[in-house]
Design an enzyme around this catalytic site. Structure first.
Site, PDB file in Angstrom:
ATOM      1  CG  ASP A 330      53.174  30.805  -5.702  1.00 23.57           C
ATOM      2  OD1 ASP A 330      54.316  30.440  -6.030  1.00 23.57           O
ATOM      3  OD2 ASP A 330      52.636  31.824  -6.151  1.00 23.57           O
ATOM      4  N   GLY A 337      52.280  27.462   3.853  1.00 22.41           N
ATOM      5  CA  GLY A 337      52.709  27.633   5.234  1.00 22.41           C
ATOM      6  C   GLY A 337      54.224  27.724   5.347  1.00 22.41           C
ATOM      7  CE1 TYR A 418      52.533  40.379  -6.558  1.00 25.91           C
ATOM      8  CE2 TYR A 418      53.659  39.061  -8.198  1.00 25.91           C
ATOM      9  CZ  TYR A 418      52.849  40.129  -7.871  1.00 25.91           C
ATOM     10  OH  TYR A 418      52.369  40.932  -8.847  1.00 25.91           O
ATOM     11  CE1 TYR A 420      49.375  36.851  -4.017  1.00 26.44           C
ATOM     12  CE2 TYR A 420      51.193  35.347  -3.545  1.00 26.44           C
ATOM     13  CZ  TYR A 420      50.345  35.955  -4.448  1.00 26.44           C
ATOM     14  OH  TYR A 420      50.458  35.674  -5.777  1.00 26.44           O
ATOM     15  CG  HIS A 475      48.303  37.498  -8.427  1.00 29.19           C
ATOM     16  ND1 HIS A 475      49.425  37.233  -7.705  1.00 29.19           N
ATOM     17  CD2 HIS A 475      48.610  38.535  -9.226  1.00 29.19           C
ATOM     18  CE1 HIS A 475      50.378  38.089  -8.050  1.00 29.19           C
ATOM     19  NE2 HIS A 475      49.907  38.894  -8.976  1.00 29.19           N
ATOM     20  CG  ASP A 484      29.405  22.651   8.601  1.00 26.81           C
ATOM     21  OD1 ASP A 484      29.342  22.558   7.356  1.00 26.81           O
ATOM     22  OD2 ASP A 484      29.989  21.814   9.313  1.00 26.81           O
ATOM     23  CG  ASP A 623      29.088  18.696   5.760  1.00 28.96           C
ATOM     24  OD1 ASP A 623      29.223  19.926   5.590  1.00 28.96           O
ATOM     25  OD2 ASP A 623      29.867  18.011   6.447  1.00 28.96           O
ATOM     26  CG  HIS A 634      49.677  42.564 -11.615  1.00 27.76           C
ATOM     27  ND1 HIS A 634      50.432  42.343 -10.499  1.00 27.76           N
ATOM     28  CD2 HIS A 634      49.876  43.868 -11.937  1.00 27.76           C
ATOM     29  CE1 HIS A 634      51.067  43.454 -10.171  1.00 27.76           C
ATOM     30  NE2 HIS A 634      50.748  44.396 -11.041  1.00 27.76           N
TER      31      HIS A 634
HETATM   32 CU   LIG Z   1      50.891  40.495  -9.748  1.00 28.68          CU
END
Ligand SMILES: [Cu+2]
Ligand SMILES: *[C@@H]1O[C@H](CO)[C@@H](O)[C@H](O)[C@H]1NC(C)=O
Ligand SMILES: *[C@@H]1O[C@H](CO)[C@@H](O)[C@H](O)[C@H]1NC(C)=O
Ligand SMILES: *[C@@H]1O[C@H](CO)[C@@H](O)[C@H](O)[C@H]1NC(C)=O
Ligand SMILES: *[C@@H]1O[C@H](CO)[C@@H](O)[C@H](O)[C@H]1NC(C)=O
Ligand SMILES: *[C@@H]1O[C@H](CO)[C@@H](O)[C@H](O)[C@H]1NC(C)=O
Length: 669
Positions: A330, A337, A418, A420, A475, A484, A623, A634
């Site tokens: 997705d 965004g 869905y 989230y 999912h 850090d 790093d 699910h």
């Molecule tokens: Cu689900």
């Protein structure tokens, strides 16, 4: 536009952008900067000899080109010095003439710094405009209309949605296509409970036309009755009819204390925390430079350099012709965004929340806005920060209790069916808790079955209502966490708890457990499936110790989690192989950001976290980046119908010998 007027436009844009300025090198591109990118890129394409003139450009991604760490660090050493700001650049993905280009655009000198043709497999995020046009194409396609007529359906009540198609081992270069599936409203808004099965419309996104069609079976459409989830529903002529009573309306909002946090630009300060919060059209919320104040050292100490949701992998387990390809990535395919939605004051967020807007790029390069994309609020959930009642002292009872308040940054991503709810929660104890709530609508398959007893063969799910099968699926949400801990050079230490048998009779005990620690040397040492329960996972700074000599660290505390059940050679799994382990650690590399790859639509799994990790690079005292994947299997149940109550997944980052002692001992109530 004539050359002179385009020059003038460019000039105006520059002066506007520079007068706007920006405060922090991690600030997301402002609307004017997005417009500036559009201007620079379109004039670059019309003037560059590598493009034929009049080729239309589509913007698939525009975001901040992340400045290098050394330049961020030198800026942080004296942030007021504007000459210290790293060059302001944008990372841009465009499609021109059916080809994908990656551009770096410099906003201070209005130039395209680099232009790279993407020759590999996979395509960029599909634009919202493309989805909208693709979803409408079936209605201009006569065989589809004939199929609706054959089923006796009123075309005006039909709505369609585009699904990405994945990759199933095809060798030849594929076209950019989606498979469009349709739903029947007629009496509900809950389209996902009313699939029109048996039909697939293939749409080529570059040609923007139907290139394939199949109508192979008429399958009953689940009924509309009982699927509506609205509080207020419009009915014919009678105005609004109340279905449920709103408790909020009756609630008296109590006077709240002023929340004790501040948002200055994109920098959030609350109690002992300070962090930067940015919006990105692919990742959604990005938390940067999260640091916690240490009164003992009288300074802020770095915990998280950058953290964001890297990918969301949702493979369905239904192998029927209209379903087998439903394997979604997705965040990369639809844009995490881009799929954020405006938060609803008072219900999505409490009354004293503060909101922030997010800006993204439309397909034509202009900017778009998601208002109220984040809310930030203080949460008093009635929890106890710490307490003790001392009854051991004769003739005295001592009780000390401190209330817990936390700070939450909330975002909601609605990926078609869905929703989230992504919460980053900061606690005074130094804990960062990330919670993902999955809610919204299931994808159901229409079926002949009206009772579970009728099901004799593999149904790939649970019968949720008459004619509605809720398909099994997973999912997997992968988080990029560039920890850090008190500096960049960190090590990943796995501590196993091992049972020891007592030999001989020197103790009354027969067994005990003890710790065996090992710092991961290379990437292959750092792949972990959580759930065995006996391993502690800690990021330490091997160069810094507490006063009494323990390595300074932060611990990953996974929530309940699951692993991948698909086989390694299954195509969805090849593309989503980061789900094979819940934990990976890689050396920091600015171009390794998305666990499923940068171009995940129709990818072949060549640019994934699991592939990078195969290099088995050294990760000790370097790093390094922690990747944590939260998984849910699910298996739908009837309570998920017609809309699913929120199911939460959670993990924590928790100080571990980071402070000299309990950092909230002196907390006031
Ligand atoms: Cu689900
Ligand atoms: C613009 O600035 C970048 C550095 O920020 C530099 O690499 C590039 O060469 C410059 N381009 C022009 C045309 O000045
Ligand atoms: C559409 O809804 C109306 C009103 O409920 C109903 O009479 C009609 O049969 C429905 N049409 C189909 C094709 O389900
Ligand atoms: C929180 O409250 C204290 C005391 O009222 C104040 O000194 C401090 O500046 C506040 N912090 C923020 C981030 O608003
Ligand atoms: C403990 O072991 C020693 C030597 O193995 C033996 O001499 C002694 O009797 C044992 N004691 C008991 C209480 O079993
Ligand atoms: C950084 O990552 C990219 C993409 O995986 C890779 O091509 C490059 O070699 C990496 N750089 C280093 C220094 O590992």
């Amino acid at each position: 536009m004539s050359p002179s007027s385009s020059f003038l436009f460019l000039f105006l844009t520059i002066s506007l952008a520079s007068s706007h300025g920006f405060n922090h090198p991690f600030d997301p591109l402002a609307p004017l900067e997005i417009t500036q990118v559009q201007t620079i890129v379109t004039s670059y394409i019309s003037s560059s000899s590598s493009f034929t003139t009049n080729q239309k450009v589509h913007f698939h991604y525009v975001g901040l080109e992340e400045p290098d760490k050394p330049s961020i660090n030198s800026w942080l050493s004296s942030p007021s010095l504007s000459s210290n700001l790293p060059p302001r650049q944008a990372f841009v993905i465009i499609r021109v003439g059916q080809q994908t280009h990656e551009l770096k655009v410099d906003l201070s000198n209005n130039s395209v710094v680099s232009n790279m043709l993407h020759n590999g497999n996979g395509f960029p995020t599909i634009t919202s405009e493309e989805l909208e046009i693709a979803n409408a194409l079936p209605f201009e396609y006569p065989p589809f209309i004939a199929s609706m007529d054959k089923r006796g359906l009123n075309v005006e009540e039909v709505v369609c949605e585009s699904c990405t198609v994945g990759w199933f081992g095809e060798k030849e270069k594929s076209n950019r296509i989606v498979k469009v599936v349709c739903y029947y409203l007629n009496g509900t808004v809950n389209l996902f409970m009313r699939p029109i099965e048996g039909i697939i419309v293939v749409v080529d996104l570059d040609q923007m036309k139907v290139t394939g069609y199949n109508d192979r079976a008429i399958i009953p459409i689940p009924k509309a009755e009982g699927t509506d989830y609205r509080q207020v529903k419009e009915t014919d002529g009678e105005g609004e009819r109340r279905l449920f009573r709103s408790s909020l309306e009756e609630e008296i909002i109590m006077q709240q204390d002023e929340p004790n946090f501040s948002i200055e630009g994109h920098t959030v300060r609350w109690e002992n925390w300070e962090f930067h919060l940015a919006f990105d059209m692919r990742a959604g919320p990005i938390i940067s430079l999260a640091s916690i104040f240490d009164p003992e050292q009288d300074t802020y100490r770095r915990v998280l350099y950058r953290g964001f949701l890297s990918e969301i992998f949702v493979p369905y387990m239904d192998l029927t012709l209209e379903w087998y390809f439903r394997v979604f990535f997705d965040a990369g395919e639809y844009g995490g965004g881009l799929c954020t939605v405006p938060l609803q004051p008072l219900t999505d967020c409490p009354p004293d929340a503060k909101f922030m807007d997010g800006y993204f790029t439309n397909q034509d390069g202009s900017f778009g806005k998601t208002p109220n994309v984040f809310c930030v609020f203080e949460r008093d959930a009635g929890n106890v920060l710490w307490r003790h009642t001392e009854t051991g002292i004769p003739n005295r009872v001592i009780t000390e209790v401190r209330k817990e308040k936390t700070l939450v940054v909330r975002t909601v991503l609605t990926l078609s069916n869905y929703d989230y709810i992504v919460d980053w929660e900061f606690k005074k104890t130094g804990v960062i808790t990330v919670t993902v709530g999955a809610t919204g609508l299931l994808e159901v398959r229409g079926t002949e079955y009206t009772h579970a007893d009728q099901i004799k063969e593999e149904a790939y799910g649970t019968l949720l209502a008459e004619n509605s099968l809720g398909a099994n699926h997973d999912h997997f949400l992968s988080f990029y966490l560039d920890l850090d801990i008190d500096g960049e050079a960190n090590s990943f230490v796995k501590t196993k708890l091992e049972t020891k048998r007592v030999t001989g009779n020197w103790s009354e005990r027969k067994s005990y457990w003890t710790t065996v620690s090992e710092a991961a040397k290379t990437e292959s040492d750092a792949r972990v499936r959580v759930g065995s329960g006996d391993t502690q996972l800690v990021f330490v700074n091997p160069n810094k110790k507490t006063k009494i000599g323990n390595n300074i660290g932060y611990r990953l505390v996974p929530g309940s989690n699951v692993g991948q059940l698909l086989t390694d050679d299954d195509y969805p799994q090849i593309r989503g192989d980061f789900s094979k382990y819940n934990v990976w650690v890689t050396p920091f590399n600015k171009s390794e950001r998305y666990a499923g790859g940068l171009y995940v639509d129709q990818s072949h799994g060549e640019d994934t976290l699991a592939e990078w990790s195969k290099r088995d690079r050294e990760i000790e005292n370097k790093d390094i980046v922690l990747w944590y994947t939260m998984g849910f299997h699910h298996v739908p149940c009837q309570e998920d119908f017609p809309l699913m109550p929120t199911l939460n997944g959670v993990f924590e980052l928790r100080p571990y010998n980071f402070f000299e002692q309990n950092p909230v001992l002196n907390a006031k109530n």
